[in-house]
Design an enzyme around this catalytic site. Structure first.
Site, PDB file in Angstrom:
ATOM      1  CD  GLN A  93      -2.569   1.227   2.318  1.00  0.00           C
ATOM      2  OE1 GLN A  93      -2.908   0.411   3.028  1.00  0.00           O
ATOM      3  NE2 GLN A  93      -3.289   2.611   2.758  1.00  0.00           N
ATOM      4  CB  CYS A  99      -6.117  -0.155   3.985  1.00  0.00           C
ATOM      5  SG  CYS A  99      -7.221   1.082   5.015  1.00  0.00           S
ATOM      6  CG  HIS A 170      -4.559  -0.718   8.022  1.00  0.00           C
ATOM      7  ND1 HIS A 170      -4.348  -0.190   7.255  1.00  0.00           N
ATOM      8  CD2 HIS A 170      -3.889  -2.055   8.064  1.00  0.00           C
ATOM      9  CE1 HIS A 170      -3.572  -0.920   6.166  1.00  0.00           C
ATOM     10  NE2 HIS A 170      -3.288  -1.996   6.847  1.00  0.00           N
ATOM     11  CG  ASP A 185      -1.269  -4.799   7.070  1.00  0.00           C
ATOM     12  OD1 ASP A 185      -1.622  -3.842   6.300  1.00  0.00           O
ATOM     13  OD2 ASP A 185      -1.310  -4.662   8.275  1.00  0.00           O
TER      14      ASP A 185
END
Length: 236
Positions: A93, A99, A170, A185
């Site tokens: 990211q 996200c 997040h 992630d």
């Protein structure tokens, strides 16, 4: 839904709301057929409530607050050796507040053998174009993709809460790939393996990891879990 470690010059989007209706319209508009899969709220992590989630579950999204505890855990995981080869679709990211979209891309990217994207749709072209890229190349591709940026913006302003880029939560994704549960992630350097799993146990296995994350942040309440489930044949 934000990250807190981008450079001051980094591109920032409005955050995506943890809202299954918003996410459904977003995914369906980008090429995931409505007849294939749908996002659902997970109302609790005990067995009785998990049984209410439509099956089969293809992926799980988890929204959590960024706290000192979560940051310490992230840094600890960065030191763990990751061995997953290229079997997991993973991207970094680099866009602030992206996200939610990256969580959805992680989900679809790791379940596209179980679903059929619309030929020639945005998602179909995105995954074909980025299939052989590394995580940072995929991040750059997304950052420069105007069509996705516009679609994200429309979805981000379609929720029930007023859109603001000042957030401290997040999104991450959990997916089962080749019999292994992975945490995906974009703020981390690669997928995190949480051990053996299976499509039939994905929801329960992800719930165990999520419960542990919640327990490490006892003073926080801002958690949300969304499942992406495959629709039964003939369902509307």
């Amino acid at each position: 839904m934000a990250t807190i470690d981008e450079s001051p010059s980094a591109k920032r989007w409005l955050p995506l709301e943890a809202n299954p209706d918003v996410m459904n319209q977003f995914l369906w508009g980008l090429g995931l057929p409505e007849s294939e899969a749908e996002c659902y709220d997970v109302y609790g992590l005990d067995e009785e409530l998990l049984e209410m989630v439509p099956k089969p579950v293809l992926a799980v999204l988890f929204l959590y607050p960024i706290t000192q505890q979560s940051e310490e855990e992230r840094m600890r995981q960065e030191g763990v050796k990751k061995e997953h080869g290229s079997k997991v679709y993973f991207m970094k990211q680099t866009v602030g507040n992206a996200c939610g979209t990256i969580g959805l891309l992680h989900a679809v990217g790791n379940i596209n053998s179980d679903i059929k994207l619309l030929e020639g749709s945005f998602l179909d072209k995105f995954f074909k174009s980025t299939a052989k890229m590394d995580p940072l190349e995929r991040a750059a591709y997304l950052e420069n993709d105007r069509e996705m940026e516009v679609a994200h913006s429309v979805a981000a302003t379609a929720g029930d809460t007023e859109a603001s880029d000042n957030v401290d939560t997040h999104f991450i994704c959990f997916a089962c790939v080749e019999g292994e549960l992975f945490e995906l992630d974009g703020r981390k350097s690669g997928p995190i393996s949480h051990g053996a799993s299976s499509p039939s146990n994905l929801m329960q296995d992800a719930a165990k990891v999520i419960r542990n994350m919640i327990q490490k942040n006892p003073d926080s309440l801002n958690f949300n879990v969304i499942a992406i489930s495959k629709k039964a044949e003939g369902a509307i």
